[in-house]
Design an enzyme around this catalytic site. Structure first.
Site, PDB file in Angstrom:
ATOM      1  N   THR A  11      -6.040 124.438-148.959  1.00 42.89           N
ATOM      2  CA  THR A  11      -6.775 123.222-149.305  1.00 42.89           C
ATOM      3  C   THR A  11      -8.229 123.639-149.563  1.00 42.89           C
ATOM      4  O   THR A  11      -8.538 124.098-150.663  1.00 42.89           O
ATOM      5  CB  THR A  11      -6.679 122.135-148.205  1.00 42.89           C
ATOM      6  OG1 THR A  11      -6.979 122.713-146.948  1.00 42.89           O
ATOM      7  CG2 THR A  11      -5.290 121.525-148.176  1.00 42.89           C
ATOM      8  N   LYS A  61      -2.739 128.599-143.501  1.00 40.03           N
ATOM      9  CA  LYS A  61      -3.878 127.932-144.136  1.00 40.03           C
ATOM     10  C   LYS A  61      -4.633 127.119-143.092  1.00 40.03           C
ATOM     11  O   LYS A  61      -4.089 126.735-142.063  1.00 40.03           O
ATOM     12  CB  LYS A  61      -3.435 127.040-145.294  1.00 40.03           C
ATOM     13  CG  LYS A  61      -2.553 125.912-144.891  1.00 40.03           C
ATOM     14  CD  LYS A  61      -2.982 124.535-145.322  1.00 40.03           C
ATOM     15  CE  LYS A  61      -4.449 124.294-145.249  1.00 40.03           C
ATOM     16  NZ  LYS A  61      -4.724 122.836-144.964  1.00 40.03           N
ATOM     17  N   THR A  99      -5.401 120.053-141.401  1.00 40.53           N
ATOM     18  CA  THR A  99      -4.350 120.901-141.001  1.00 40.53           C
ATOM     19  C   THR A  99      -4.406 122.386-141.086  1.00 40.53           C
ATOM     20  O   THR A  99      -4.748 122.986-142.069  1.00 40.53           O
ATOM     21  CB  THR A  99      -3.086 120.542-141.720  1.00 40.53           C
ATOM     22  OG1 THR A  99      -2.892 119.203-141.535  1.00 40.53           O
ATOM     23  CG2 THR A  99      -1.946 121.315-141.197  1.00 40.53           C
ATOM     24  N   GLU A 136     -15.164 127.032-141.155  1.00 43.88           N
ATOM     25  CA  GLU A 136     -16.220 126.387-141.944  1.00 43.88           C
ATOM     26  C   GLU A 136     -17.592 126.924-141.554  1.00 43.88           C
ATOM     27  O   GLU A 136     -18.021 126.766-140.420  1.00 43.88           O
ATOM     28  CB  GLU A 136     -16.166 124.884-141.736  1.00 43.88           C
ATOM     29  CG  GLU A 136     -14.902 124.282-142.311  1.00 43.88           C
ATOM     30  CD  GLU A 136     -14.599 122.915-141.752  1.00 43.88           C
ATOM     31  OE1 GLU A 136     -15.087 122.602-140.664  1.00 43.88           O
ATOM     32  OE2 GLU A 136     -13.868 122.185-142.425  1.00 43.88           O
ATOM     33  N   ASN A 174     -19.244 119.715-143.612  1.00 46.63           N
ATOM     34  CA  ASN A 174     -18.596 118.538-143.038  1.00 46.63           C
ATOM     35  C   ASN A 174     -19.326 117.249-143.342  1.00 46.63           C
ATOM     36  O   ASN A 174     -18.722 116.176-143.337  1.00 46.63           O
ATOM     37  CB  ASN A 174     -18.412 118.718-141.534  1.00 46.63           C
ATOM     38  CG  ASN A 174     -17.252 119.642-141.249  1.00 46.63           C
ATOM     39  OD1 ASN A 174     -16.113 119.293-141.535  1.00 46.63           O
ATOM     40  ND2 ASN A 174     -17.534 120.818-140.746  1.00 46.63           N
TER      41      ASN A 174
END
EC number: 2.3.1.35
Lengths: 412, 412
Positions: free
Chosen positions: A156, A182, A193, A279, A407
């Site tokens: 994703t 992933k 996820t 992230e 985010n």
């Protein structure tokens, strides 16, 4: 942007006999990218899985659990990205079911022999028509050599495709273990996820396979944290095709320890790859809590350190901020912890610095030693709880400006 | 930088008869600022407190607990900023003890009648000599009107001094309640601590005072989170001087409910002020979880939402990201939670938007309604768990670039 991780080349991902993969562009959320993956299993394969504990678990997770509980032979897995089919109520269950039905028709199997997985935006309806329309292209594409394509088509917001593969010789048989995963935050911003899929051509008895998938998850996907959040769709599946000739009926079977180690090794690589692609991550952190009374208290200490935004920002700043680490240990919830006997080290690249003992900073500790370790991109925090023989490892990453940026900006 | 909070003016902070405050510059860590506060209590005052649960609790916390357990009359509190005297082992206990001894000598009381508090950098030795040298100036400065000065002199990296004060008439007596607090993260970067001190001139029986301080903490300082970290030095003290003439022997005493409400009101104001001054905060968030089976599960849901970095960054971005809120509710640890019956609202400034029901997004929900609420600086997330009558409130703030900046840059 990944910390010390690169996707293996296609020829480094060994095919697993009995397992074929096809990918396609279904245009589920965006055009111009492959977003649909079909894994077709030959008869005789066994499948076991572990799923998110989140009460808002997604429709495909509910259907997977149901199909696995029915106990029949699983013959296909279907994975879409773009839309997670989570928080979608009864309509979501219908959509997941229609997906299974379409796969079953194409492969000439039963609906209940199909396991569906979704990842992507949550609270949006799954565009079942587009998904189903993409399935024939997946079937045409089926090939045992398509693991590399699968690693890409399940992404994703991952910045790097994640895969791992090993071959080991057990009892004279060459056994292959290959997998993909992933995820880049535990939940991506509204993107659900972590997914992990590992296949081996060993034959593993069903109860043993169910035990192995749990043990592998406990050592890998259950040891990682980007932000402490648990997604609605997290799933980890282990497939055993039995085509290598190596057979394992029980944990005592000759060579099983070797198989177990290799399967867990692949799962750990796949889980660590998620953290390395966390992230905004600039550092990969391993927290080891050892000599605790039981594994659970070691995990608590590991997670208290691994979740603390204060600790994670200190790693980002390369600041050996012992106070934050000690405070996290102190609030980990071990009521009778003796802070005077525990010890803490910072380790990196062969460098091992004792930072805390006797309830505070170690007498031998010098700030420049801590700072040197903190400059590295792979750092271990080791906590000796000095009250038992249990241990646990947690993998996490640092907390940077980019985490907030990624985010906060995601949906704007 | 504080969200909708300004320090009350000196004349808005009513003195509490029996309680005098003196502040001084002791140069504990920096020069040119008042960093030492002495609170002198007339005979007859009662004191009760609650302290951090962190196992690495600081030396002054250990000494406070000991002195309170001895049960004698407390006659002074001494608070230094700059150095937290935490993670300092036996030497730290000695330093806190020497501080108490110096106060006792100056005031002609016993060491065990003094409660010490420290806040600031942890793992550094307390410079006891400088602290003790500053005490005579505190004594000279003692005055019932010095609450405003106290609010300033207990600050560490707070951007605003925190104080609250009320007068209520109970049973014909004017009762005053005045307090100060400090803290901007649960732990400031290597800076420890939330501190809260509230005094009233009501007379409260010792067992009732101990109960009231716990109840007030549970409604205030135990309901706030900036980053989920718990400090080594957190302390909240309640002082009752008895000089107003209003007396309360039991929870059933006439007017006690009114006193309790006023004390809790002051504590809530002081606790909220900490969140409003949270590191990098741009929004003040109240999370209400209601209709749960018990308060504990409501608190879990509140904290799951209030701690989630994903939820907190979404608030910073004014993004009504329902998926993150629902996922947090889902992993709050209520195993038998029925996600199909719970409902979630976003509320602000009289605006109440139903965002989730029936296991997903509410049918009536429109993104622009959510976005409108998220623009506000004071936002409430209300979760109706629909399984009982218990409720809990949690206060938190959003998570911004500045949080990372403040915490990553602090020691550099």
């Amino acid at each position: 942007m990944s910390v010390n991780y690169a996707t293996p080349a296609p020829d480094q991902l060994f095919p697993v006999a009995g397992v074929r993969i096809g990918v396609a562009e279904a245009g589920i959320r965006k055009v111009g990218r492959r977003d649909l993956t079909l894994v077709a299993l030959d008869p005789g394969c066994r499948v076991a899985g572990v799923f998110t504990q989140n009460r808002f678990c997604a429709a495909p997770v509910q259907l997977c659990r149901r199909h696995l509980e029915l106990g029949g032979e699983i013959r296909a897995l279907v994975i879409n990205t773009g839309v997670a089919n989570a928080g979608t109520g009864e309509a979501g269950i219908q959509a997941a079911w229609q997906t299974c039905a379409a796969v079953a028709r194409l492969l000439g199997i039963e609906e209940r022999q199909v396991l569906p997985f979704s990842t992507g935006v949550i609270l949006e309806p799954l565009p079942t028509e587009r998904l189903v329309a993409g399935l024939p292209a997946c079937v045409s594409d089926l090939d045992a050599d398509h693991w590399h394509a699968a690693a890409h088509s399940i992404m994703t917001t991952d910045t790097v495709a994640k895969a791992a593969s090993r071959r080991v010789t057990i009892n004279g048989h060459v056994v292959t273990i290959t997998g993909v995963s992933k995820g880049a935050g535990m939940i991506k911003p509204n993107m659900a996820t972590m997914l992990g899929f590992v296949a081996t051509d060993a034959a593993i008895a069903a109860p043993l396979l169910r035990r192995l998938v749990r043990e592998a998850a406990d050592e890998s996907f259950n040891c990682i944290t980007v932000d402490g959040d648990t997604s609605t769709n997290d799933s980890f599946m282990l497939i055993a095709s039995g085509r290598s000739g190596a057979e394992f009926d029980s944990a005592d079977a000759p060579g099983y320890a070797q198989l177990r180690e290799a399967v867990i090794g692949v799962a750990v690589e796949l889980a660590q790859a998620i953290i390395r692609d966390g992230e905004g991550a600039t550092k990969f952190i391993t927290v080891i809590a050892e000599n605790g009374r039981d594994r659970e208290e070691c995990r608590r200490v590991g997670y208290a350190i691994g979740h603390s935004p204060l600790v994670k920002t200190a790693f980002f700043a390369s600041d050996p901020n012992l106070g934050r680490i000690l405070a996290a240990i102190g609030y980990a919830g071990i009521d009778d912890l003796d802070v005077d006997t525990l010890r803490v080290w910072l380790e990196a690249a062969g460098d091992k610095v004792l930072v805390a003992e006797n309830g505070g900073r170690a007498a031998s500790y010098r700030e420049e030693d801590g700072a040197r370790v903190m400059q590295e991109s792979e750092i271990t925090v080791r906590v000796d709880l000095a009250r038992g023989v249990a241990a646990a490892k947690i993998y996490t990453c640092d907390f940077s400006y980019d985490y907030v940026k990624i985010n906060a900006d995601y949906r704007s």
